[in-house]
Scaffold this active site. Structure first.
Site, PDB file in Angstrom:
ATOM      1  N   THR A 249      11.076 -24.325  13.922  1.00  0.00           N
ATOM      2  CA  THR A 249      12.415 -24.390  13.364  1.00  0.00           C
ATOM      3  C   THR A 249      13.484 -23.317  14.093  1.00  0.00           C
ATOM      4  O   THR A 249      13.433 -22.861  15.605  1.00  0.00           O
ATOM      5  CB  THR A 249      11.933 -23.304  12.195  1.00  0.00           C
TER       6      THR A 249
ATOM      7  N   GLN B 233      21.153 -15.611  35.214  1.00  0.00           N
ATOM      8  CA  GLN B 233      22.426 -14.424  36.071  1.00  0.00           C
ATOM      9  C   GLN B 233      23.539 -14.792  36.679  1.00  0.00           C
ATOM     10  O   GLN B 233      24.297 -13.370  36.172  1.00  0.00           O
ATOM     11  CB  GLN B 233      21.636 -13.992  37.185  1.00  0.00           C
TER      12      GLN B 233
ATOM     13  N   CYS C 101       5.816  -3.457  39.240  1.00  0.00           N
ATOM     14  CA  CYS C 101       5.135  -2.209  39.705  1.00  0.00           C
ATOM     15  C   CYS C 101       4.570  -3.291  37.684  1.00  0.00           C
ATOM     16  O   CYS C 101       3.456  -2.497  37.073  1.00  0.00           O
ATOM     17  CB  CYS C 101       6.330  -1.067  39.197  1.00  0.00           C
TER      18      CYS C 101
ATOM     19  N   THR D  80      13.036 -17.950  30.249  1.00  0.00           N
ATOM     20  CA  THR D  80      12.236 -18.592  30.591  1.00  0.00           C
ATOM     21  C   THR D  80      11.617 -19.825  30.031  1.00  0.00           C
ATOM     22  O   THR D  80      10.425 -20.726  30.594  1.00  0.00           O
ATOM     23  CB  THR D  80      10.829 -17.409  30.287  1.00  0.00           C
TER      24      THR D  80
HETATM   25  C1  LIG Z   1      16.318 -12.962  32.869  1.00  0.00           C
HETATM   26  C2  LIG Z   1      15.825 -14.324  33.466  1.00  0.00           C
HETATM   27  C3  LIG Z   1      14.997 -15.417  33.207  1.00  0.00           C
HETATM   28  C4  LIG Z   1      14.572 -15.231  32.185  1.00  0.00           C
HETATM   29  O1  LIG Z   1      14.842 -15.398  30.539  1.00  0.00           O
HETATM   30  P1  LIG Z   1      14.667 -14.615  29.536  1.00  0.00           P
HETATM   31  O2  LIG Z   1      15.688 -15.070  28.481  1.00  0.00           O
HETATM   32  O3  LIG Z   1      14.629 -13.596  29.345  1.00  0.00           O
HETATM   33  O4  LIG Z   1      12.960 -15.291  29.241  1.00  0.00           O
HETATM   34  C5  LIG Z   1      15.439 -16.419  34.044  1.00  0.00           C
HETATM   35  N1  LIG Z   1      15.972 -16.330  34.781  1.00  0.00           N
HETATM   36  C6  LIG Z   1      16.554 -15.261  35.882  1.00  0.00           C
HETATM   37  C7  LIG Z   1      17.865 -15.960  37.015  1.00  0.00           C
HETATM   38  C8  LIG Z   1      16.814 -14.178  34.922  1.00  0.00           C
HETATM   39  O5  LIG Z   1      17.062 -13.334  35.221  1.00  0.00           O
END
Ligand SMILES: *Cc1c(COP(=O)(O)O)cnc(C)c1O
Length: 401
Positions: free
Chosen positions: A237, A179, A325, A72
């Protein structure tokens, strides 16, 4: 039978070797890598070794890796950081309508600040057309962001072609590869990628650690402030245990990728084939071939994905559905709607995502249990009882496998 975990696109179990490698960096070797003294130095070296492993896994240089708190944050930093740094050159961004919310919501935030964003449509399989990217370019375009593989339906995008279009036009190209790492090959040079997001917990690493790859020469501004770590591009950090775990996890994931892809694809194909044979009014979502080896996404007409999840959970099977959900609303997934599914069909969707520890016996159990659950839920559904009536589609209506 033990519980069956089929939600690997949400998160994975941390690998035992990874977890034990991390422990040392919370206890004996707890130093802050920014410190000058020996404690700092002995944390700094393994951090830099992990950085090298991560760079090597994607064909990058170590100084092109910026550690973040996960996928994220990497998406936010890529989209917003590039937008702010290139504002004088232009204010236009191109992305797709099926991106993760980390990209979509970053784009929405930028729109409120005066940036223009084009959200490209996808075809019925969730594919972005590189020609659409080309046609959307303007002299104001500064960034194209298209994910490598979709987290809901598993469709793999023509990233190399999209990257080439961006590069020919002097526009930076970001891809969310959260992914795809460990599931299909990812190399920043072969795929023409300038920026890429990674998250360790999607490939048996710890949660809360990831990185942004940023090619040398890309202009990006930081989006948070307060320290000079990561050459001021991402202050704070360093998460040393996380980074150690991330390094080992990506090394293992990339090494076992070809073998894992073929064994998981066999189970995936068995699930798709058997479930669509045994159940009527079912549709495979996503691309039939350009698809992650671990992703199955099916829509079952006349039932709700949520009820399906609860019934599966009672049988010890953990999966995921297509409606948001968690957000408190029952809005169907933006991805399924972008593929052209009706709200009704999108609501009845189920995502099963495989991982390295799933066995064929587990898959056979799902193939036995799921049709029974669907039958039970449909027996209670007035929509199913009225299915023959005017306005409803035939049995093969939504069957495209
Ligand atoms: C899980 C996911 C994220 C977010 O990653 P986090 O490390 O959980 O913040 C972003 N993009 C895709 C395609 C994801 O599947």
């Amino acid at each position: 039978m033990n519980k069956i975990y089929l939600d690997h696109s949400a998160t994975t179990r941390t690998d035992e070797d990874v977890a034990s490698a991390m422990l040392e960096y919370m206890t004996d070797n707890f130093g802050n890598p920014s410190s000058i003294h020996s404690f700092g130095r002995s944390a700094r070296k393994p951090v830099e070794e992990a950085r090298e492993k991560i760079a090597q896994a994607i064909g990058a240089e170590p100084n092109e890796i910026i550690f973040t708190s996960g996928g994220t944050e990497a998406d936010n930093l890529a989209v917003r950081g590039v937008a702010y740094a290139n504002k004088k050159r232009g204010n236009h961004i191109i992305t797709s309508s099926i991106e993760h919310h980390a990209v979509l919501d970053s784009c929405k935030a930028l729109e409120r600040e005066g940036f223009q964003v084009t959200y490209l449509p996808v075809d019925e399989y969730g594919m972005v057309n590189p020609d659409d990217v080309r046609n959307a370019l303007t002299d104001q375009t500064i960034l194209v962001s298209v994910m490598h593989a979709n987290n809901e339906v598993g469709t793999i995008q023509p990233i190399k072609e999209i990257g080439a279009v961006a590069r020919e036009n002097g526009v930076f190209f970001h891809s969310d590869t959260v992914q795809s790492i460990g599931k299909i090959p990812v190399n920043v040079n072969e795929l023409n990628i300038d920026l890429l997001s990674v998250s360790a917990h999607k490939f048996y690493g710890p949660k809360g650690i990831g990185c942004l790859y940023m090619r040398k020469g890309v202009r990006m501004l930081p989006i948070s402030f307060g320290g000079s770590q990561e050459r001021k591009r991402r202050p704070g950090t360093l998460n040393v245990p996380g980074i150690i775990g991330f390094g080992l996890a990506i090394e293992k994931a990339v090494k076992s990728q070809p073998e894992q892809a073929s064994s998981q694809a066999l189970l995936r194909d068995k699930l798709i084939k058997e479930l669509t044979n045994k159940i009527d009014y079912v549709k495979l979502n996503g691309h039939p071939t350009e698809r992650l080896p671990n992703n199955v996404n099916l829509s079952f007409q006349f039932i709700e994905g949520e009820s399906l999840l609860l019934s599966l959970d009672m049988k010890g099977i953990a999966a995921s559905s297509g409606s948001a959900c968690t957000s408190g609303s029952l809005d169907p997934s933006h991805v399924l709607l972008a593929l052209g599914l009706s709200h009704e069909i999108a609501h009845g969707s189920l995502r099963l995502t495989l991982g390295k520890d799933n066995t064929e016996a587990e898959i056979d159990y799902v193939i036995q249990v799921l049709p029974e659950i669907v039958e039970k839920l449909r027996a209670m559904s007035p929509l199913y009882a009225n299915r023959g009536k005017a306005g409803h589609q035939s049995k093969e209506c939504c069957l495209n496998v």
